[in-house]
Write an enzyme that holds these catalytic residues in place. Sequence first.
Site, PDB file in Angstrom:
ATOM      1  N   THR B  87       0.821  -1.219   0.078  1.00  0.00           N
ATOM      2  CA  THR B  87      -0.072  -0.051   0.001  1.00  0.00           C
ATOM      3  C   THR B  87       0.908   1.102   0.261  1.00  0.00           C
ATOM      4  OG1 THR B  87      -1.542  -1.057   1.211  1.00  0.00           O
ATOM      5  CG2 THR B  87      -1.995   1.264   1.242  1.00  0.00           C
ATOM      6  N   THR B 163       1.909  -4.443   4.506  1.00  0.00           N
ATOM      7  CA  THR B 163       1.861  -4.871   5.943  1.00  0.00           C
ATOM      8  C   THR B 163       1.547  -6.245   6.046  1.00  0.00           C
ATOM      9  OG1 THR B 163      -0.593  -3.852   5.822  1.00  0.00           O
ATOM     10  CG2 THR B 163       1.352  -2.291   6.284  1.00  0.00           C
ATOM     11  N   ASP B 164       0.760  -6.692   5.416  1.00  0.00           N
ATOM     12  CA  ASP B 164       0.274  -8.207   5.767  1.00  0.00           C
ATOM     13  C   ASP B 164       1.325  -9.221   6.147  1.00  0.00           C
ATOM     14  OD1 ASP B 164      -2.385  -7.397   4.729  1.00  0.00           O
ATOM     15  OD2 ASP B 164      -2.697  -9.260   3.724  1.00  0.00           O
ATOM     16  N   LYS B 240       1.365  -8.028  13.267  1.00  0.00           N
ATOM     17  CA  LYS B 240       0.158  -7.253  12.907  1.00  0.00           C
ATOM     18  C   LYS B 240      -1.172  -7.803  13.542  1.00  0.00           C
ATOM     19  CE  LYS B 240      -2.457  -5.607   8.953  1.00  0.00           C
ATOM     20  NZ  LYS B 240      -2.378  -5.411   7.175  1.00  0.00           N
TER      21      LYS B 240
END
Lengths: 414, 414
Positions: B87, B163-164, B240
């Site tokens: 992203t 970020t995943d 996360k």
Amino acid sequence: MNTGDRIRAERDGETFEGVVLPSSTTDNLVLKLDSGYNVGIDRAETTTTVLEADAYDVGGDDDDTETSEIEFEDDLPTISLISTGGTIASTVDYRTGAVTAQFDAEDILRAVPELAGMANYRGRVVANILSENMRPSVWQDLADAVHEEIEAGADGIVVMHGTDTMQFTASALSFMLETPVPIVFTGSQRSADRPSSDNVMNAVCSVEAAMSDCAEVLVCMHAGESDETCALHRGTRVRKNHTSRRDAFETVGAQPLGEVDYESRTVTFRREYTERGQVDLAIQPALEGDVSLLKYTPGMDREMLDLAGNSEGLVLEGTGLGHVHSDWIEDIAEFVDDGTHVVMTSQCLDGRVCDRVYDTGRDLLDAGVIEGEDMLPGTAKVKLMWALANADDVDATMQEPLAGELTERSTPRQ
Amino acid sequence: MNTGDRIRAERDGETFEGVVLPSSTTDNLVLKLDSGYNVGIDRAETTTTVLEADAYDVGGDDDDTETSEIEFEDDLPTISLISTGGTIASTVDYRTGAVTAQFDAEDILRAVPELAGMANYRGRVVANILSENMRPSVWQDLADAVHEEIEAGADGIVVMHGTDTMQFTASALSFMLETPVPIVFTGSQRSADRPSSDNVMNAVCSVEAAMSDCAEVLVCMHAGESDETCALHRGTRVRKNHTSRRDAFETVGAQPLGEVDYESRTVTFRREYTERGQVDLAIQPALEGDVSLLKYTPGMDREMLDLAGNSEGLVLEGTGLGHVHSDWIEDIAEFVDDGTHVVMTSQCLDGRVCDRVYDTGRDLLDAGVIEGEDMLPGTAKVKLMWALANADDVDATMQEPLAGELTERSTPRQ
């Protein structure tokens, strides 16, 4: 000196005062201190003085191998204590150092004399297993037992359960039963012989919760590091988030539903709940066993997906908003075409799955994957097992809140 | 009106003032507001007034399709910006509503004008993928690129990453590289066109961290709901923990290692760390690909274990202190006998695995299972992949702290 006597024990210059509890070995003396803690002392090095015989009258006699007999009092509610095993119903084998499940429900009453006088108790043993060995057929046996106890007039249920998989069993009962009375799971992170054992406070607070107005499936465990309050978690939203802390259990994504103050025995709730008597007793214990939960990690062997997907139901624990490697999507589409119900959840645990933001998610939706909303992955697995056996429209049921397991769609955060 | 101009935009009675950012479509106007937020506005309904031409001088020209050219300043450190996609390096495709990775490192500089003047930048694109598609071979490409950049004189590295699976890649680099300079991973939970995008603050704070004295692999993301600080997490301890919040990343079991104050650009650390220049640059990028991570849940199909265990390495994500169903232990013993290295971690995430308390755990140890201490399951998988390819004694290496992934044995809580 007998079980139930209040004694003074001296060892190595330290003095303990408390009530003698049953012990699994003659070498060891287990005392309940006034602080509520239990302490285990090596008898060989200890001088004891009996201060008061039979200090707790829990119906026990002087021979601590006999089963107690407890008189019913008409003005007290009746709580059914159901034991499935686990640390709360176990003692340490001092020869090997290992913890072994041992007590039945009557024994628990004797090990936790504080329960005396709070309620009338019915005791029942459904299983005697450490909870890592819990299996769906025992969930069903337990649901049947709870159903029978409520039919027989119990005003509340306390289920003693190992902590490892308590969240799965509590979820299972949340979907299987509609209940007019509280069903409260409790357990223990530290066995009764340890000074910091949480079994007494958890048991006492659970009985209080079982006498409360909240007719839901709850988990009652320590709320913090101190011995002040137990938290009341919804069975479908709770998770064991620490391997050893007494306050390991947390409601994910929200504050607990309520709490029990140990000293005042006050039960308070923060949010709306289903009230006592609001729904009629009903049971739907059928489960589909052919359901997998698969956690996706980078570099994962696709054969794992092929095995897990070849089933009636598959819960994916994806990354972030609910993703797996794009290469998997073709296979997933085939599984869905072949009749597998595939539900996406997130290994983030907190937050909501949303597969409409990124290409991967949109492709997953096109493949027929059902968004698991904000359900915990383990809860989603249990719900899918239940929905496949009981629901007319499985996909719709998975997105419909039945027992607090998912919250209504919230406005996306900006 | 060009990219970089400061303008006033009016739409539906609302007024916005800010600097024009590159946009992926002519229909859309993206403004950086003074608050640091970006806002996306439909051009069709908007009246604009240019207040100041070229308000940020980031070396861009008036045509926002050209690549910028940035002059090096001798008195500034050199930071290498490496993009892998995600992203933070993406824009929204307004026709479909999906987010697509698009920018290279130079584009990021133009999209985040605040980075100008802080450092000299070298840009490099290693991959352009959403991080759910990240795979071990890209971890290796990235480690090689970082190694080359440091050899070429970079004073710090910032890795832009989805970020995943950032925590897996950060763990991989933690084991593969010994580094004399900071290696800082950052990403974005909200794309640049959203009012609440975190890409600017995360990028700026990451560059600050990359210029700091901490020569470790760090993850730099929002520390809270506000735009005040970014947290600095060790790459091996971070997770996360929320699907969508900007402060989704948390250090498990501890406070973050440090933080960056956005306004003052101050970097502070809470605990000891490896200092800049303390170790020499080295790389060991080899990985064993045949490693599985398997999360145990009640009622799980034992065929899953049989597939996952038939490998060089297996990380089990057990319940509680590190348990699986007792019935599995016989199979696990056979896998160990056949040469599979089996490491036990806990799905609790917090706390330490201890298989010496309960019968199940003791049997697992007898079967040859290695306790994963307090390692996160994902980190343990990456470490096992690395240890199998690089360590002489895999089992001992798994229990030895290499990069903050496990803490020394602590005194058991009472």
